[in-house]
Design a protein around this motif. Structure first.
Motif, PDB file in Angstrom:
ATOM      1  N   SER A 280       0.728  -1.119   0.092  1.00  0.00           N
ATOM      2  CA  SER A 280       0.027   0.048   0.205  1.00  0.00           C
ATOM      3  C   SER A 280       1.110   1.128   0.060  1.00  0.00           C
ATOM      4  O   SER A 280       2.068   1.363   0.681  1.00  0.00           O
ATOM      5  N   SER A 281       0.542   2.315  -0.705  1.00  0.00           N
ATOM      6  CA  SER A 281       1.046   3.513  -0.788  1.00  0.00           C
ATOM      7  C   SER A 281       0.614   4.411   0.399  1.00  0.00           C
ATOM      8  O   SER A 281       1.286   5.447   0.639  1.00  0.00           O
ATOM      9  N   VAL A 282      -0.118   3.897   1.138  1.00  0.00           N
ATOM     10  CA  VAL A 282      -0.996   4.853   2.339  1.00  0.00           C
ATOM     11  C   VAL A 282      -0.754   3.940   3.601  1.00  0.00           C
ATOM     12  O   VAL A 282      -1.165   2.929   3.747  1.00  0.00           O
ATOM     13  N   LEU A 283      -0.364   4.742   4.478  1.00  0.00           N
ATOM     14  CA  LEU A 283      -0.103   4.076   5.928  1.00  0.00           C
ATOM     15  C   LEU A 283      -0.569   4.978   7.075  1.00  0.00           C
ATOM     16  O   LEU A 283      -0.537   6.124   7.029  1.00  0.00           O
ATOM     17  N   PHE A 284      -1.656   4.438   7.836  1.00  0.00           N
ATOM     18  CA  PHE A 284      -2.470   5.004   8.658  1.00  0.00           C
ATOM     19  C   PHE A 284      -1.787   4.990  10.110  1.00  0.00           C
ATOM     20  O   PHE A 284      -1.475   3.753  10.346  1.00  0.00           O
ATOM     21  N   VAL A 285      -1.390   5.798  10.892  1.00  0.00           N
ATOM     22  CA  VAL A 285      -0.690   5.720  12.227  1.00  0.00           C
ATOM     23  C   VAL A 285      -1.563   6.203  13.163  1.00  0.00           C
ATOM     24  O   VAL A 285      -1.579   7.523  13.180  1.00  0.00           O
ATOM     25  N   GLY A 286      -2.073   5.510  14.151  1.00  0.00           N
ATOM     26  CA  GLY A 286      -2.818   5.906  15.328  1.00  0.00           C
ATOM     27  C   GLY A 286      -2.009   5.995  16.436  1.00  0.00           C
ATOM     28  O   GLY A 286      -0.761   5.797  16.445  1.00  0.00           O
ATOM     29  N   GLU A 287      -2.614   6.410  17.589  1.00  0.00           N
ATOM     30  CA  GLU A 287      -1.811   6.489  18.812  1.00  0.00           C
ATOM     31  C   GLU A 287      -1.395   5.245  19.666  1.00  0.00           C
ATOM     32  O   GLU A 287      -0.305   5.101  19.762  1.00  0.00           O
ATOM     33  N   GLY A 288      -2.421   4.315  19.669  1.00  0.00           N
ATOM     34  CA  GLY A 288      -2.230   3.257  20.276  1.00  0.00           C
ATOM     35  C   GLY A 288      -3.381   2.158  20.392  1.00  0.00           C
ATOM     36  O   GLY A 288      -4.587   2.752  20.308  1.00  0.00           O
ATOM     37  N   PRO A 289      -3.366   1.058  20.640  1.00  0.00           N
ATOM     38  CA  PRO A 289      -4.571   0.246  20.803  1.00  0.00           C
ATOM     39  C   PRO A 289      -5.471   0.442  21.971  1.00  0.00           C
ATOM     40  O   PRO A 289      -4.810   0.998  23.024  1.00  0.00           O
ATOM     41  N   GLY A 290      -6.571   0.289  21.870  1.00  0.00           N
ATOM     42  CA  GLY A 290      -7.813   0.431  23.045  1.00  0.00           C
ATOM     43  C   GLY A 290      -8.246  -0.973  23.346  1.00  0.00           C
ATOM     44  O   GLY A 290      -7.305  -2.032  23.119  1.00  0.00           O
ATOM     45  N   ALA A 291      -9.116  -1.100  24.193  1.00  0.00           N
ATOM     46  CA  ALA A 291      -9.603  -2.348  24.781  1.00  0.00           C
ATOM     47  C   ALA A 291      -9.790  -3.154  23.649  1.00  0.00           C
ATOM     48  O   ALA A 291      -9.228  -4.659  23.918  1.00  0.00           O
ATOM     49  N   GLU A 292     -10.644  -3.159  22.816  1.00  0.00           N
ATOM     50  CA  GLU A 292     -10.882  -4.412  21.788  1.00  0.00           C
ATOM     51  C   GLU A 292      -9.560  -4.554  21.013  1.00  0.00           C
ATOM     52  O   GLU A 292      -9.314  -5.725  20.393  1.00  0.00           O
ATOM     53  N   GLU A 293      -8.825  -3.570  20.422  1.00  0.00           N
ATOM     54  CA  GLU A 293      -7.537  -3.845  19.892  1.00  0.00           C
ATOM     55  C   GLU A 293      -6.634  -4.751  20.877  1.00  0.00           C
ATOM     56  O   GLU A 293      -6.102  -5.653  20.204  1.00  0.00           O
ATOM     57  N   ASP A 294      -6.579  -4.353  21.991  1.00  0.00           N
ATOM     58  CA  ASP A 294      -5.827  -4.932  22.897  1.00  0.00           C
ATOM     59  C   ASP A 294      -6.234  -6.686  23.062  1.00  0.00           C
ATOM     60  O   ASP A 294      -5.276  -7.528  22.834  1.00  0.00           O
ATOM     61  N   LEU A 295      -7.405  -6.833  22.952  1.00  0.00           N
ATOM     62  CA  LEU A 295      -7.994  -8.236  22.993  1.00  0.00           C
ATOM     63  C   LEU A 295      -7.805  -9.030  21.592  1.00  0.00           C
ATOM     64  O   LEU A 295      -7.627 -10.191  21.712  1.00  0.00           O
ATOM     65  N   SER A 296      -8.089  -8.358  20.499  1.00  0.00           N
ATOM     66  CA  SER A 296      -8.030  -8.995  19.427  1.00  0.00           C
ATOM     67  C   SER A 296      -6.544  -8.895  18.695  1.00  0.00           C
ATOM     68  O   SER A 296      -6.513  -9.801  17.719  1.00  0.00           O
ATOM     69  N   GLY A 297      -5.814  -8.046  19.011  1.00  0.00           N
ATOM     70  CA  GLY A 297      -4.219  -7.961  18.571  1.00  0.00           C
ATOM     71  C   GLY A 297      -4.604  -7.320  16.946  1.00  0.00           C
ATOM     72  O   GLY A 297      -3.587  -7.204  16.292  1.00  0.00           O
ATOM     73  N   ARG A 298      -5.564  -6.676  16.843  1.00  0.00           N
ATOM     74  CA  ARG A 298      -5.688  -5.938  15.344  1.00  0.00           C
ATOM     75  C   ARG A 298      -5.968  -4.357  15.707  1.00  0.00           C
ATOM     76  O   ARG A 298      -6.831  -3.847  16.741  1.00  0.00           O
ATOM     77  N   PRO A 299      -5.516  -3.527  14.844  1.00  0.00           N
ATOM     78  CA  PRO A 299      -5.586  -2.004  15.128  1.00  0.00           C
ATOM     79  C   PRO A 299      -6.885  -1.481  14.607  1.00  0.00           C
ATOM     80  O   PRO A 299      -7.547  -2.153  13.790  1.00  0.00           O
ATOM     81  N   PHE A 300      -7.459  -0.729  15.512  1.00  0.00           N
ATOM     82  CA  PHE A 300      -8.802   0.270  14.914  1.00  0.00           C
ATOM     83  C   PHE A 300      -9.959  -0.689  14.648  1.00  0.00           C
ATOM     84  O   PHE A 300     -10.461  -0.593  13.632  1.00  0.00           O
TER      85      PHE A 300
END
Length: 170
Positions: free
Chosen positions: A11-31
């Motif tokens: 991909s030519s586009v990279l999205f960068v967030g701050e950090g994982p939330g609760a659901e991301e922490d549980l699933s291991g997936r961002p956003f």
């Protein structure tokens, strides 16, 4: 659980967030939590399918209490972000909210002033084009679609990515 990121490596586009939330922490997936689902909806509406971009975060683990990451936490994860940018070689990086915007652009200026334009910067030994956008958690609290309001402005910011997704660099 560490959350490293996902998406097509080419991909030519990279999205960068701050950090994982609760659901991301549980699933291991961002956003993938409430904010992430809303961001995906906005991306789709703006013609930026989530599956066409790579999505990651500044920090890989959820800060306690879902607070902003502390400088030491950012510093500990910085080599991962630098390596990710080195591997992906994105043409444009979309910074989601204040934390990644301030980090990549090396500024204390807030997202309200930074969003709405492309910025050039040097990060991780690379020249980058960065497009800051409002964080979706902020947009969930500010849902007016009226022209000039944060949600409308974010859709404009996302639509500005179309040249990169079409395979060209403006």
């Amino acid at each position: 659980m560490p959350v490293f990121g996902e998406g097509p490596r080419d991909s030519s586009v990279l999205f960068v967030g701050e950090g994982p939330g609760a659901e991301e922490d549980l699933s291991g997936r961002p956003f993938v939590g409430r904010s992430g689902r809303f961001l995906s909806q906005l991306m789709e509406e703006a013609g930026v399918p989530r599956e066409s971009v790579f999505i990651s975060n500044v920090v890989r683990c959820r800060p306690p209490g879902n607070r902003d990451p502390k400088p030491a936490e950012v510093a500990a994860c910085l080599p991962w972000l630098e390596r990710l940018i080195d591997l992906l070689k994105p043409e444009v990086v979309v910074t989601v909210g204040n934390v990644p915007s301030r980090l990549l652009l090396d500024t204390k200026v807030g997202i309200t002033s930074l969003r709405g334009e492309f910025h050039r910067c040097r990060f991780a030994e690379r020249e980058l084009t960065v497009r800051p956008i409002f964080h979706p958690s902020y947009l969930l609290r500010n849902r007016s679609r009226e022209r000039g309001k944060p949600l409308s402005l974010t859709l404009d910011d996302l639509r500005a990515l179309s040249p990169w997704l079409a395979g060209g660099i403006p």
